[in-house]
Design a protein around this motif. Structure first.
Motif, mmCIF file in Angstrom:
data_model
loop_
_atom_site.group_PDB
_atom_site.id
_atom_site.type_symbol
_atom_site.label_atom_id
_atom_site.label_comp_id
_atom_site.label_asym_id
_atom_site.label_seq_id
_atom_site.Cartn_x
_atom_site.Cartn_y
_atom_site.Cartn_z
ATOM 1 N N TYR A 129 0.811 -1.230 0.000
ATOM 2 C CA TYR A 129 0.000 0.000 0.000
ATOM 3 C C TYR A 129 0.849 1.287 0.000
ATOM 4 O O TYR A 129 0.615 2.193 -0.799
ATOM 5 C CB TYR A 129 -0.915 -0.094 1.223
ATOM 6 N N MET A 133 1.050 4.664 -2.518
ATOM 7 C CA MET A 133 0.841 6.025 -2.005
ATOM 8 C C MET A 133 2.025 6.929 -2.380
ATOM 9 O O MET A 133 1.839 8.090 -2.777
ATOM 10 C CB MET A 133 0.631 5.977 -0.491
ATOM 11 N N VAL A 145 1.722 17.578 1.177
ATOM 12 C CA VAL A 145 0.613 16.623 1.231
ATOM 13 C C VAL A 145 -0.194 16.845 2.508
ATOM 14 O O VAL A 145 0.287 16.570 3.604
ATOM 15 C CB VAL A 145 1.145 15.173 1.189
HETATM 16 N N1 TRP Z 1 -3.432 6.486 2.752
HETATM 17 C C1 TRP Z 1 -4.297 7.627 2.746
HETATM 18 C C2 TRP Z 1 -5.372 7.428 3.811
HETATM 19 O O1 TRP Z 1 -5.773 6.311 4.065
HETATM 20 C C3 TRP Z 1 -4.941 7.831 1.420
HETATM 21 C C4 TRP Z 1 -3.935 8.162 0.366
HETATM 22 C C5 TRP Z 1 -3.567 7.392 -0.689
HETATM 23 C C6 TRP Z 1 -3.198 9.382 0.270
HETATM 24 N N2 TRP Z 1 -2.642 8.044 -1.449
HETATM 25 C C7 TRP Z 1 -2.391 9.247 -0.890
HETATM 26 C C8 TRP Z 1 -3.140 10.534 1.058
HETATM 27 C C9 TRP Z 1 -1.522 10.252 -1.272
HETATM 28 C C10 TRP Z 1 -2.258 11.539 0.666
HETATM 29 C C11 TRP Z 1 -1.458 11.396 -0.483
HETATM 30 O O2 TRP Z 1 -5.846 8.400 4.357
#
Ligand code: TRP
Length: 343
Positions: A129, A133, A145
């Motif tokens: 995951y 990201m 971010v």
């Molecule tokens: N992992 C983040 C969450 O669960 C969601 C996410 C995926 C994200 N890609 C991203 C957040 C890129 C910021 C930037 O909240």
């Protein structure tokens, strides 16, 4: 070379957006449009790391997009799209899977929490995951971010992947005549008095879509009546509101409600207590309910309207996808050359 200020953030379409998602992320997306180039993504590829019914996934994807728009994200000024429309996310994630180490992934607390004792039997995607990201963020060379504090560790991993890529491929990056700091070291924007919104029933637990009690959270689709009732019924201790912020310590429910008021009114907790300190819940709760209804009810109405208008929403996502792909393809072209892929 300096990277121009560009924001990327993503929200998972896993159903039932609530006040925590709004105050911790979506609301903060709006003012960033004035200072940054902004890219907001519905991360449907992240969502399927755990099982999603396909029709629910489609609906939840439109729900997140509708929430962005209803909250004030302008799909002309910002790029709004769903991740799976831009195949370069998967492509860069694969390269990052080969840059990142398994040990880095195994250390992620979110993975450990989600996998629990079942770590041999969750999807491989759930482990990888954070690579996806990092790809989301770095495809656009995003410099900032906005995320909730639960994503801090994933952001650090993104920085580690960027640094290791820049370092592992330094010679090739130079050979291609590209900037040695090929990927930026992205800054997290973790801010606000209420980045962690807690359950309305138990101030020690995060507000969550998986809480069995519907009273524990305010859904972004709740109407005025539901919003008001949930706030008025929220669990509190019997004492009146303190005058000093420090005195919220050890009073998680009071702290949470004051934090929600502060976030919704763009004030600090101190400013809220300057107004309400010394008063009882009989004064504060109706004021909070009015504020929440005024802010959230128009949004939920607009969201419900948009979710049904799939032509408009899907058109916004497609247009955003095309604009995102143009940027993503430029980065990916460079990455392919750096890595040594022939095209
Ligand atoms: N992992 C983040 C969450 O669960 C969601 C996410 C995926 C994200 N890609 C991203 C957040 C890129 C910021 C930037 O909240």
């Amino acid at each position: 070379m300096a990277f121009s200020p560009r924001v990327f953030s993503g929200i998972q379409p896993s159903g039932d957006l609530h006040l925590g998602n709004y105050l911790g992320a979506i609301r903060r997306f709006v003012p960033l449009q004035d200072t940054h180039e902004t890219i907001y993504c519905v991360v449907d590829m992240h969502a399927i790391t755990v099982w999603q019914e396909p029709n629910d996934l489609r609906r939840a994807t439109r729900e997140v997009a509708a929430a962005f728009i209803a909250a004030g994200v302008d799909p002309k000024r910002s790029i709004v799209f769903n991740q799976s429309q831009v195949m370069q996310h998967a492509e860069l994630a694969w390269v990052f899977n080969c840059v990142a180490r398994i040990g880095w992934m195994n250390r992620m607390t979110q993975f450990k929490d989600k996998a629990g004792k079942n770590s041999e039997n969750v999807s491989l995607g759930l482990l990888a995951y954070p690579s996806l990201m990092a790809a989301d963020i770095l495809l656009y060379k995003a410099t900032a971010v906005p995320v909730g504090d639960d994503q801090k560790q994933h952001l650090e991993l993104t920085r580690d992947i960027a640094a290791k890529f820049n370092n592992d491929y330094a010679a090739s990056i130079a050979e291609q005549g590209l900037d040695p700091d090929f990927f930026p070291i992205t800054e997290p924007l973790i801010a606000g008095p209420a980045t962690r919104i807690m359950s309305l029933r138990d101030g020690t637990k995060k507000m969550s879509k998986s809480d069995p009690s519907d009273q524990s959270r305010i859904s972004l689709l709740d109407d005025a009546d539901a919003i008001s009732k949930k706030i008025k019924k929220a669990t509190t201790d019997p004492a009146e509101l303190p005058v000093e912020v420090e005195d919220l310590k050890g009073r998680p429910e009071a702290d949470n409600l004051v934090g929600i008021y502060a976030a919704l009114s763009d004030k600090t907790k101190a400013e809220v207590l300057a107004e309400f300190g010394g008063q009882g819940w009989g004064k504060f709760k109706p004021a909070l309910a009015d504020l929440a209804v005024a802010q959230l009810a128009p949004m939920s109405g607009e969201m419900r309207r948009l979710i049904e208008d799939t032509t408009t929403i899907d058109g916004i996502l497609r247009d955003g996808g095309e604009r995102a792909a143009a940027i993503a393809e430029k980065t990916m072209n460079e990455v392919r050359r750096i890595v040594g892929f022939i095209r």
